[in-house]
Design a protein around this motif. Structure first.
Motif, mmCIF file in Angstrom:
data_model
loop_
_atom_site.group_PDB
_atom_site.id
_atom_site.type_symbol
_atom_site.label_atom_id
_atom_site.label_comp_id
_atom_site.label_asym_id
_atom_site.label_seq_id
_atom_site.Cartn_x
_atom_site.Cartn_y
_atom_site.Cartn_z
ATOM 1 N N VAL A 1 -0.410 2.173 14.868
ATOM 2 C CA VAL A 1 0.278 2.758 13.707
ATOM 3 C C VAL A 1 1.378 1.818 13.216
ATOM 4 O O VAL A 1 1.556 1.644 12.007
ATOM 5 C CB VAL A 1 0.825 4.164 14.042
ATOM 6 C CG1 VAL A 1 1.743 4.677 12.940
ATOM 7 C CG2 VAL A 1 -0.330 5.132 14.274
ATOM 8 N N THR A 2 2.099 1.191 14.141
ATOM 9 C CA THR A 2 3.126 0.224 13.743
ATOM 10 C C THR A 2 2.502 -0.900 12.927
ATOM 11 O O THR A 2 3.027 -1.298 11.886
ATOM 12 C CB THR A 2 3.847 -0.345 14.986
ATOM 13 O OG1 THR A 2 4.445 0.730 15.702
ATOM 14 C CG2 THR A 2 4.908 -1.361 14.596
ATOM 15 N N GLY A 3 1.365 -1.413 13.393
ATOM 16 C CA GLY A 3 0.662 -2.462 12.654
ATOM 17 C C GLY A 3 0.184 -2.002 11.289
ATOM 18 O O GLY A 3 0.293 -2.739 10.296
ATOM 19 N N LEU A 4 -0.330 -0.777 11.220
ATOM 20 C CA LEU A 4 -0.756 -0.234 9.923
ATOM 21 C C LEU A 4 0.419 -0.110 8.961
ATOM 22 O O LEU A 4 0.305 -0.471 7.782
ATOM 23 C CB LEU A 4 -1.402 1.147 10.097
ATOM 24 C CG LEU A 4 -2.839 1.208 10.540
ATOM 25 C CD1 LEU A 4 -3.270 2.668 10.695
ATOM 26 C CD2 LEU A 4 -3.747 0.495 9.567
ATOM 27 N N MET A 5 1.526 0.404 9.470
ATOM 28 C CA MET A 5 2.711 0.562 8.629
ATOM 29 C C MET A 5 3.222 -0.800 8.162
ATOM 30 O O MET A 5 3.600 -0.959 7.004
ATOM 31 C CB MET A 5 3.816 1.298 9.393
ATOM 32 C CG MET A 5 3.483 2.735 9.756
ATOM 33 S SD MET A 5 3.114 3.773 8.333
ATOM 34 C CE MET A 5 4.626 3.664 7.437
#
Length: 179
Positions: A92-96
């Motif tokens: 999720v951090t990477g997606l954000m």
């Protein structure tokens, strides 16, 4: 493959920093910073791979968690929810990070702070609360209250992540964060 292995090793190295034990049964460690950095710097897919590789090594018995913990038993401890949240949190951090501006070092740092706060803090804590309810047999209210003790330190980790991302953005201006 090299970056994935490197970030799995980084998470292990962050485990060398002594943990702070809490009565909740979940220690405060610096390893969550590695999860945040993996997401921000590697992007969702490679961050997921790096954290999964790290957890696989832990499951195989390598004492890579803070305090020299490892083996399948850690996945049945009160901290298990947090551990299970690490790969999803990194993803999720990477997606954000991929959805936010990284045009300048400053915007990269700001994006990294918010991406790591959402993925590395919020997502990981949601998994942690579920783990505390299911493994430690706490009520939902007790689990949410108990996890709040981690938030100030995790916000500091978000800021450290932003500083590292800012430094990487300045040193490697062509680096594509979140890819």
């Amino acid at each position: 493959m090299v970056l994935v292995s490197l970030f799995a090793a980084l998470i292990a190295v962050l485990g060398l920093i002594p943990k702070i034990d809490l009565p909740l049964g979940v220690p405060i460690t610096m390893q969550t910073l590695g999860v945040m950095l993996a997401g921000c710097i590697l992007g969702p897919k490679r961050a997921l791979q790096a954290v999964t590789l790290f957890l696989l090594a832990v499951a195989l018995g390598l004492p890579l968690l803070s305090g020299g913990r490892g083996g399948m038993g850690v996945f049945f401890s009160p901290a298990s929810g947090y551990l299970m949240g690490w790969p999803i949190g990194a993803f999720v951090t990477g997606l954000m990070m991929s959805a936010m501006s990284t045009a300048t070092p400053r915007s990269s740092a700001i994006s990294a702070f918010f991406a790591s706060a959402i993925g590395g803090l919020l997502v990981v804590h949601v998994f942690g609360v579920v783990g505390l309810v299911n493994i430690a047999n706490l009520t939902w209210a007790q689990a949410v209250t108990g996890t709040l003790v981690f938030v100030p330190g995790d916000l500091i980790k978000c800021a450290l992540c932003a500083i590292v991302v800012h430094t990487v953005a300045r040193g490697l201006p062509d680096w594509r964060f979140g890819d």
